[in-house]
Design a protein around this motif. Structure first.
Motif, short mmCIF file in Angstrom:
data_model
loop_
_atom_site.label_atom_id
_atom_site.label_comp_id
_atom_site.label_asym_id
_atom_site.label_seq_id
_atom_site.Cartn_x
_atom_site.Cartn_y
_atom_site.Cartn_z
N GLU A 117 22.99 122.65 33.36
CA GLU A 117 23.15 122.70 34.59
C GLU A 117 24.38 123.45 35.24
O GLU A 117 24.23 124.17 36.45
CB GLU A 117 23.24 121.20 35.38
N LEU A 118 25.63 123.50 34.68
CA LEU A 118 26.74 124.05 35.13
C LEU A 118 27.63 124.97 34.15
O LEU A 118 28.58 125.51 34.53
CB LEU A 118 27.82 122.75 35.39
N ILE A 130 20.04 124.95 39.27
CA ILE A 130 20.72 124.16 40.25
C ILE A 130 21.07 125.23 41.41
O ILE A 130 21.48 126.51 41.32
CB ILE A 130 22.13 123.93 39.80
N GLU A 131 20.80 124.74 42.61
CA GLU A 131 20.66 125.71 43.96
C GLU A 131 22.16 125.50 44.32
O GLU A 131 22.66 126.59 44.72
CB GLU A 131 19.90 125.23 44.69
N ALA A 132 22.98 124.47 44.38
CA ALA A 132 24.24 124.44 45.15
C ALA A 132 24.96 123.33 44.29
O ALA A 132 24.49 122.18 43.99
CB ALA A 132 23.80 123.86 46.47
N LEU A 133 26.50 123.68 44.35
CA LEU A 133 27.39 122.64 43.91
C LEU A 133 28.01 122.08 45.06
O LEU A 133 28.49 123.04 45.80
CB LEU A 133 28.32 123.27 42.86
N ALA A 134 28.61 120.88 45.11
CA ALA A 134 29.46 120.64 46.34
C ALA A 134 30.30 119.62 45.92
O ALA A 134 30.10 118.77 44.82
CB ALA A 134 28.75 120.20 47.27
N ALA A 186 25.57 118.16 42.35
CA ALA A 186 24.79 119.14 42.15
C ALA A 186 23.44 119.21 42.99
O ALA A 186 22.81 117.98 42.93
CB ALA A 186 24.62 119.68 40.91
N ARG A 187 22.85 120.02 43.53
CA ARG A 187 21.33 120.01 44.12
C ARG A 187 20.48 120.89 43.41
O ARG A 187 20.77 122.35 43.45
CB ARG A 187 21.55 120.49 45.66
N PRO A 188 19.39 120.44 42.68
CA PRO A 188 18.71 121.05 41.95
C PRO A 188 17.69 121.99 42.75
O PRO A 188 17.53 121.70 43.97
CB PRO A 188 17.69 120.10 41.18
N ARG A 189 17.23 123.12 42.38
CA ARG A 189 16.43 124.04 42.94
C ARG A 189 15.17 123.11 43.35
O ARG A 189 14.64 122.45 42.78
CB ARG A 189 15.88 125.15 42.19
#
Length: 136
Positions: free
Chosen positions: A57-58, A104-108, A25-28
């Protein structure tokens, strides 16, 4: 000669592997991905921290009764030679749909080829997961 004071950042992380890839995960406001989790608050146990952080977060609920300790890793921060991050890692079953929260800005889903995109302490986890065949 006195050694420099070292700061310890004590964290807990959730290891979720699917088809040889690990959830990150990428935080904001950040440009780096992390294993989901975070810092404990007060006298929280590892599992209390893990359940709270992953929910924040998720947007899923971890089942603490299914948690299994994967390992604990420590590594320095490249930008601060006096700080060490300790990350206690656990797997656990969850309920709900994985959804990035407002923080969280993005999950990958990362594989070993993405190792350089995560911090040094996360790289140690990647290495161990690859050595056991869990991460492709």
């Amino acid at each position: 000669m006195d050694s420099p004071i070292r700061q310890l950042i004590d964290t807990v992380a959730w290891v979720l592997i699917d088809n040889g890839r690990i959830l990150c995960a990428r935080p904001r406001g950040k440009d780096v991905f992390y294993i989901p989790g975070g810092k404990r608050e007060g006298a929280e146990t590892d599992l209390q921290t893990l359940v709270r952080e992953v929910a924040e977060e998720l947007s899923v609920r971890l089942d603490p009764d299914t948690a299994v300790h994967v390992g604990t890793y420590e590594a320095g921060i490249p930008t601060d030679e006096h700080t060490v991050v300790r990350m206690a890692c656990y797997t656990a079953d969850y309920t709900g749909v994985l959804t990035a929260s407002s923080e969280i800005e993005a999950l990958a889903w990362f594989d070993l080829g993405d190792r350089e995109l995560v911090p040094p302490v996360d790289q140690l986890l990647f290495d161990e997961l690859a050595a056991t065949g869990s991460l492709r």
